[in-house]
Scaffold this motif. Structure first.
Motif, short mmCIF file in Angstrom:
data_model
loop_
_atom_site.label_atom_id
_atom_site.label_comp_id
_atom_site.label_asym_id
_atom_site.label_seq_id
_atom_site.Cartn_x
_atom_site.Cartn_y
_atom_site.Cartn_z
N LYS A 49 -5.35 13.78 4.24
CA LYS A 49 -4.56 12.91 3.36
C LYS A 49 -3.19 12.67 3.97
O LYS A 49 -2.67 13.49 4.71
N ALA B 239 3.87 3.73 -6.45
CA ALA B 239 2.45 4.05 -6.29
C ALA B 239 1.72 3.82 -7.61
O ALA B 239 2.25 4.08 -8.68
N VAL C 107 0.46 5.17 -0.28
CA VAL C 107 -0.55 6.21 -0.24
C VAL C 107 0.13 7.56 -0.44
O VAL C 107 1.11 7.86 0.23
N ASN C 108 -0.40 8.36 -1.37
CA ASN C 108 0.12 9.72 -1.54
C ASN C 108 -1.04 10.67 -1.80
O ASN C 108 -2.20 10.26 -1.88
N ASN D 226 0.85 10.48 3.32
CA ASN D 226 1.84 10.02 2.36
C ASN D 226 2.71 9.00 3.08
O ASN D 226 3.62 9.37 3.83
N SER E 135 -4.41 3.33 -7.52
CA SER E 135 -5.06 3.06 -6.24
C SER E 135 -3.98 3.04 -5.17
O SER E 135 -2.81 2.78 -5.45
N GLU E 136 -4.37 3.28 -3.92
CA GLU E 136 -3.37 3.20 -2.85
C GLU E 136 -2.87 1.77 -2.64
O GLU E 136 -1.79 1.57 -2.11
N ARG F 117 0.86 -1.19 0.00
CA ARG F 117 0.00 0.00 0.00
C ARG F 117 0.90 1.23 0.00
O ARG F 117 1.69 1.42 0.92
N HIS G 211 -4.07 10.10 -4.28
CA HIS G 211 -5.12 9.10 -4.07
C HIS G 211 -6.33 9.72 -3.38
O HIS G 211 -6.17 10.59 -2.52
N THR H 9 -1.16 -0.73 -4.37
CA THR H 9 -0.38 -0.71 -5.61
C THR H 9 -0.46 -2.03 -6.37
O THR H 9 -0.54 -3.09 -5.77
N TYR I 62 3.78 1.03 8.78
CA TYR I 62 3.93 2.01 7.71
C TYR I 62 5.10 2.92 8.02
O TYR I 62 5.49 3.09 9.18
N GLN J 151 -8.28 8.58 -1.03
CA GLN J 151 -8.30 8.32 0.41
C GLN J 151 -9.71 8.55 0.97
O GLN J 151 -9.91 9.35 1.90
#
Length: 188
Positions: free
Chosen positions: A60, A158, A48-49, A62, A161-162, A46, A52, A164, A116, A54
């Motif tokens: 949001k 990435a 996330v940036n 990252n 979608s978050e 996953r 996305h 990947t 994460y 979210q």
């Protein structure tokens, strides 16, 4: 005590310092998951940036997320090997800064071993931040100390979608050193 780990990934190596003094229960949970083999054959799945959607998130983030995979329907409760109290940033003093590693969670104390790593400062993940509706934030337990270029390379995977479509393998995570900082005798 600080525990250093080496994480070998498909994008290179990172060295992380885990802060056992500040977050003892979270560090121990991570090491217990490591010892139980929970990170064998896992990936950074996953990424996330800010591009996305979210959905449903108040803020949001990252981050790159690795370890046992979950999806939008949640996680398998059978993956939760250990109960652990939640050690929020308000208790540990650690923050979601660039390179911070934190234990993934759904509810406080409900972790399935996923983690994460922050790609940039992420104050909205700290206690009182907007990301977690309960206001408790995430549980930071360490920091990347070498290999920031590897973190950047992982973030480049990435997708639209978050979750990947180009996950990055985690080849190994090993403890390379544990040490205590001691004060020399006679020091103030």
């Amino acid at each position: 005590m600080t525990v250093k780990i080496r994480m070998q990934t498909g994008c290179g190596e990172m060295i992380l310092a885990l802060e056992e003094k500040a977050a003892p229960q979270t560090v121990q949970a991570f090491l217990d998951y490591l010892g139980a083999g929970a990170y064998a054959d896992t990936t950074f799945f996953r990424i996330v940036n800010e591009t996305h959607p979210q959905a449903g998130a108040a803020a949001k983030i990252n981050v790159v997320q690795g370890g046992p995979r979950f999806d939008t329907s949640g996680h398998d409760p059978a993956l939760q090997l250990f109960d652990m109290p939640h050690e929020p940033t308000s208790m540990t003093g650690l923050k979601h800064c660039h390179g911070a590693i934190a234990m993934g969670r759904f509810a406080p104390g409900e972790s399935y071993g996923g983690f994460y790593i922050c790609n940039g400062d992420q104050p909205e993940l700290d206690a009182g931040g907007a990301r977690f509706p309960d206001g408790l934030g995430g549980a930071v337990f360490g920091q990347v100390v070498e290999g920031f270029e590897t973190l950047s390379k992982i973030a480049e995977h990435a997708g639209e979608s978050e979750f990947t479509d180009r996950p990055v393998p985690i080849h190994s995570i090993v403890v390379i050193r544990s040490f205590r900082q001691t004060v020399p005798s006679g020091a103030p």
